[in-house]
Scaffold this motif. Sequence first.
Motif, PDB file in Angstrom:
ATOM      1  N   GLU A 535     -49.162 105.356  16.971  1.00 40.60           N
ATOM      2  CA  GLU A 535     -47.921 104.872  17.431  1.00 40.60           C
ATOM      3  C   GLU A 535     -47.617 103.623  17.149  1.00 40.60           C
ATOM      4  N   ILE A 536     -48.520 102.758  17.368  1.00 39.19           N
ATOM      5  CA  ILE A 536     -48.371 101.340  16.996  1.00 39.19           C
ATOM      6  C   ILE A 536     -48.349 100.936  15.723  1.00 39.19           C
ATOM      7  N   ARG A 537     -49.014 101.687  14.916  1.00 37.88           N
ATOM      8  CA  ARG A 537     -48.952 101.448  13.372  1.00 37.88           C
ATOM      9  C   ARG A 537     -47.641 101.936  12.807  1.00 37.88           C
ATOM     10  N   GLU A 538     -47.026 102.944  13.398  1.00 35.80           N
ATOM     11  CA  GLU A 538     -45.886 103.659  12.955  1.00 35.80           C
ATOM     12  C   GLU A 538     -44.636 102.696  13.297  1.00 35.80           C
ATOM     13  N   ALA A 539     -44.781 102.199  14.357  1.00 37.16           N
ATOM     14  CA  ALA A 539     -43.574 101.222  15.028  1.00 37.16           C
ATOM     15  C   ALA A 539     -43.758  99.946  14.194  1.00 37.16           C
ATOM     16  N   GLN A 540     -44.897  99.459  13.993  1.00 36.10           N
ATOM     17  CA  GLN A 540     -44.940  98.384  13.143  1.00 36.10           C
ATOM     18  C   GLN A 540     -44.423  98.529  11.768  1.00 36.10           C
ATOM     19  N   LYS A 541     -44.639  99.570  11.103  1.00 38.83           N
ATOM     20  CA  LYS A 541     -44.079  99.995   9.928  1.00 38.83           C
ATOM     21  C   LYS A 541     -42.732 100.062  10.076  1.00 38.83           C
ATOM     22  N   GLU A 542     -41.982 100.601  10.698  1.00 37.83           N
ATOM     23  CA  GLU A 542     -40.520 100.807  11.127  1.00 37.83           C
ATOM     24  C   GLU A 542     -40.137  99.424  11.227  1.00 37.83           C
ATOM     25  N   ILE A 543     -40.821  98.506  12.071  1.00 41.68           N
ATOM     26  CA  ILE A 543     -40.090  97.325  12.464  1.00 41.68           C
ATOM     27  C   ILE A 543     -40.023  96.293  10.951  1.00 41.68           C
ATOM     28  N   LYS A 544     -41.176  96.389  10.015  1.00 40.54           N
ATOM     29  CA  LYS A 544     -40.982  95.780   8.771  1.00 40.54           C
ATOM     30  C   LYS A 544     -39.934  95.970   7.906  1.00 40.54           C
ATOM     31  N   ALA A 545     -39.480  97.656   7.994  1.00 34.34           N
ATOM     32  CA  ALA A 545     -38.506  98.007   7.144  1.00 34.34           C
ATOM     33  C   ALA A 545     -37.289  97.386   7.921  1.00 34.34           C
ATOM     34  N   ILE A 546     -37.065  97.544   9.108  1.00 29.83           N
ATOM     35  CA  ILE A 546     -35.903  97.012   9.730  1.00 29.83           C
ATOM     36  C   ILE A 546     -35.691  95.339   9.321  1.00 29.83           C
ATOM     37  N   ASP A 547     -36.920  94.693   9.586  1.00 32.19           N
ATOM     38  CA  ASP A 547     -36.762  93.117   9.119  1.00 32.19           C
ATOM     39  C   ASP A 547     -36.187  92.957   7.771  1.00 32.19           C
ATOM     40  N   ARG A 548     -36.821  93.838   6.742  1.00 28.17           N
ATOM     41  CA  ARG A 548     -36.017  93.688   5.406  1.00 28.17           C
ATOM     42  C   ARG A 548     -34.566  93.962   5.491  1.00 28.17           C
ATOM     43  N   LYS A 549     -34.301  94.866   6.073  1.00 24.44           N
ATOM     44  CA  LYS A 549     -32.802  95.373   6.181  1.00 24.44           C
ATOM     45  C   LYS A 549     -31.917  94.200   6.844  1.00 24.44           C
ATOM     46  N   LEU A 550     -32.430  93.576   8.013  1.00 26.26           N
ATOM     47  CA  LEU A 550     -32.032  92.746   8.653  1.00 26.26           C
ATOM     48  C   LEU A 550     -31.744  91.517   7.832  1.00 26.26           C
ATOM     49  N   ALA A 551     -32.826  91.211   7.068  1.00 27.38           N
ATOM     50  CA  ALA A 551     -32.618  89.731   6.091  1.00 27.38           C
ATOM     51  C   ALA A 551     -31.472  90.121   5.149  1.00 27.38           C
ATOM     52  N   LYS A 552     -31.367  91.212   4.717  1.00 27.32           N
ATOM     53  CA  LYS A 552     -30.368  91.463   3.684  1.00 27.32           C
ATOM     54  C   LYS A 552     -28.893  91.418   4.185  1.00 27.32           C
ATOM     55  N   LEU A 553     -28.789  91.997   5.593  1.00 28.15           N
ATOM     56  CA  LEU A 553     -27.473  92.057   6.034  1.00 28.15           C
ATOM     57  C   LEU A 553     -27.369  90.678   6.398  1.00 28.15           C
ATOM     58  N   ALA A 554     -28.184  89.880   7.097  1.00 29.78           N
ATOM     59  CA  ALA A 554     -27.838  88.411   7.291  1.00 29.78           C
ATOM     60  C   ALA A 554     -27.380  87.615   6.135  1.00 29.78           C
ATOM     61  N   SER A 555     -28.012  87.973   5.176  1.00 23.36           N
ATOM     62  CA  SER A 555     -27.572  87.396   3.751  1.00 23.36           C
ATOM     63  C   SER A 555     -25.965  87.694   3.328  1.00 23.36           C
ATOM     64  N   THR A 556     -25.805  89.002   3.610  1.00 22.32           N
ATOM     65  CA  THR A 556     -24.578  89.577   3.263  1.00 22.32           C
ATOM     66  C   THR A 556     -23.448  88.712   4.097  1.00 22.32           C
ATOM     67  N   ARG A 557     -23.668  88.724   5.445  1.00 18.78           N
ATOM     68  CA  ARG A 557     -22.803  88.050   6.285  1.00 18.78           C
ATOM     69  C   ARG A 557     -22.655  86.650   5.942  1.00 18.78           C
ATOM     70  N   GLU A 558     -23.721  85.939   5.500  1.00 15.30           N
ATOM     71  CA  GLU A 558     -23.618  84.365   5.104  1.00 15.30           C
ATOM     72  C   GLU A 558     -22.498  84.358   3.999  1.00 15.30           C
ATOM     73  N   GLU A 559     -22.876  85.341   3.026  1.00 10.64           N
ATOM     74  CA  GLU A 559     -21.949  85.381   1.811  1.00 10.64           C
ATOM     75  C   GLU A 559     -20.488  85.519   2.149  1.00 10.64           C
ATOM     76  N   LEU A 560     -20.156  86.508   3.214  1.00  6.66           N
ATOM     77  CA  LEU A 560     -18.823  86.781   3.595  1.00  6.66           C
ATOM     78  C   LEU A 560     -18.313  85.372   4.349  1.00  6.66           C
ATOM     79  N   HIS A 561     -19.175  84.997   5.221  1.00  4.97           N
ATOM     80  CA  HIS A 561     -18.644  83.737   5.881  1.00  4.97           C
ATOM     81  C   HIS A 561     -18.249  82.697   4.762  1.00  4.97           C
ATOM     82  N   GLU A 562     -19.024  82.392   3.756  1.00  2.08           N
ATOM     83  CA  GLU A 562     -18.593  81.485   2.566  1.00  2.08           C
ATOM     84  C   GLU A 562     -17.665  81.972   1.855  1.00  2.08           C
ATOM     85  N   GLN A 563     -17.450  83.264   1.722  1.00  2.00           N
ATOM     86  CA  GLN A 563     -16.242  83.570   1.012  1.00  2.00           C
ATOM     87  C   GLN A 563     -15.055  83.562   1.747  1.00  2.00           C
TER      88      GLN A 563
END
Length: 604
Positions: A535-563
């Motif tokens: 359970e811990i390994r699966e949770a850590q795996k999903e957390i890493k996937a969410i981290d990547r998604k959040l990084a991309k979304l944060a970048s998108t949000r920053e681009e929208l703010h700049e635009q």
Amino acid sequence: MAHLLGGESLHIQFPTRTVFEGVTVGLDEGDRIGIVGRNGDGKSTLMALLAQRLAPDSGRVTVRSGVRIGYLDQSDVLDEDHTVGEAVVGDTPEHEWASVARIRDVVSGLLGDLDWNAPVPSLSGGQRRRVALAKLLAGDWDVLMLDEPTNHLDVEGITWLARHLAQRWPKNSGGLLTVTHDRWFLDEICTDTWEVHDGVVDSFEGGYAAYVLQRVERDRQAAAAEAKRQNLMRKELAWLRRGAPARTSKPKFRIDAANELIADVPPVRDRVELSRMAVSRLGKDVVDIEGASVSYPLPGGGERKVLRDVTWRIAPGERTGILGINGAGKSTLLGLVTGAVAPDSGRVKRGTTIRVATLTQQLDELRDVQDERVSDVIGRKRTTYVTGGKEMTPGQLLERMGFTNAQLATPVRDLSGGQKRRLQLLLILLDEPNVLILDEPSNDLDTDMLAAMEDLLDTWPGTLLVVTHDRYLMERVTDQQYAVMDGGLRHLPGGIDEYLRRQETADAARSSQPSSSPLGASGPAATASGPSGAEIREAQKEIKAIDRKLAKLASTREELHEQMAAHDQSDYAGLAEFGKKTRAVQDEIDELELRWLELSEVAG
């Protein structure tokens, strides 16, 4: 007291209005000043002027030689190439920074649940905010200027921050300026309060409670034409003087004046009458949750139990606050109430007459009316609304919540965040639900509007369930509190103070467990039986996937703010479209952050 900094005859104006005209203020050693006022009146502008981040059109700002100023604004200033540890202490070796008591306190108080080596881009918005605050507080400053420091902090974090600031400097040394709508926080730390309004700054002695008293007295003596506002603040004063928790300090002015002002003010809520009206609207049965357990499947198989054998019988007219760390199961519990979540075992019985409404953080009620005028949106609802025994039109309700006649013709999309929150609440109340759930209702509201919302809720005759990190709001509008802890629901006869004591005890019990934090602090507790290795390994795996998604979304949000910043500011339709896209991205970020927090309980 030695002078630290000040502004003299400050004048500044923007293209559409004059913000300040001839304002003179000063900060001395030992001052702890809270800045309050309506949204848009210039609170952050004043602090930016005093920090010399913004130049006045006329007047001057003076800072005593050698004074070091630390500033926390509302923008994200972290280096994307850093880890959490590098963002906070740079390349200082651990044996050096860990020997400084202030830095140890900051790291354990704000970052105990974070991986010290996690890259900054992998952090959620709330985590980035905490890291930015920790970075600032780790420094050695003579003056701290904090713009909305309690944003993204839970009740425990806000309590820690207040304690840290109270102990940070010796008595009569150091200086603090803070802009915040958190009234409990203001009362805990402030020696003085500055109210920003109508281009001027009025100074009051003491924190929020003292400020309310002096403001009522000021309005009375001036015989101002603000009768509605004055009556509202008198009611707020009655609450503060008649038993608001944690109001133990004695302000340095005559208490007799306060007692005289509130002698004829009734209690903020007539509980007997509200209970009678609630029973007449709801019947005797609202929601009974009996022995309910809820589990969620894990990505790699197995399940995580969020709630265990919860029993909660909700009464007509009950006003309850729900506490718990992020990911503890508060939303799941409220899902049982609304019917959005079905229990794995146990049962949920709902009264046949209940009508549940939820004030969400996502402004769901306004999505389909963005292009309509406020008056048209309200006009489709009820023509009258009874509150406190008085019949009011929707327009009068809007006025009571701070809308002007001119704003009635404004398209919903052009309203400020705070105005949208107020309109959202009014639309829900006009539908006449008899069970109301408030999910972080204080977002985007200033102290005056919070008081107006609380006043409206005082006469609302239904069952009220509140989830909020705003301690003052929870103590003000609810009569009892429960906590979701370790999968169970626990009544808190001692209120929020009891909850904080329970959390400290639980944290102390977990502090001996291994942790990725450099100081051995641990994150949220695992389930009682403890997750398995898989359970811990699966949770850590999903957390890493969410981290990547959040990084991309944060970048998108920053681009929208700049635009948005580069866009033609007179193109309101274009700006509204940018705002819509930004909100959609933020909604997705919020959902992912909640899932991340739930998984972090499993991953440890």
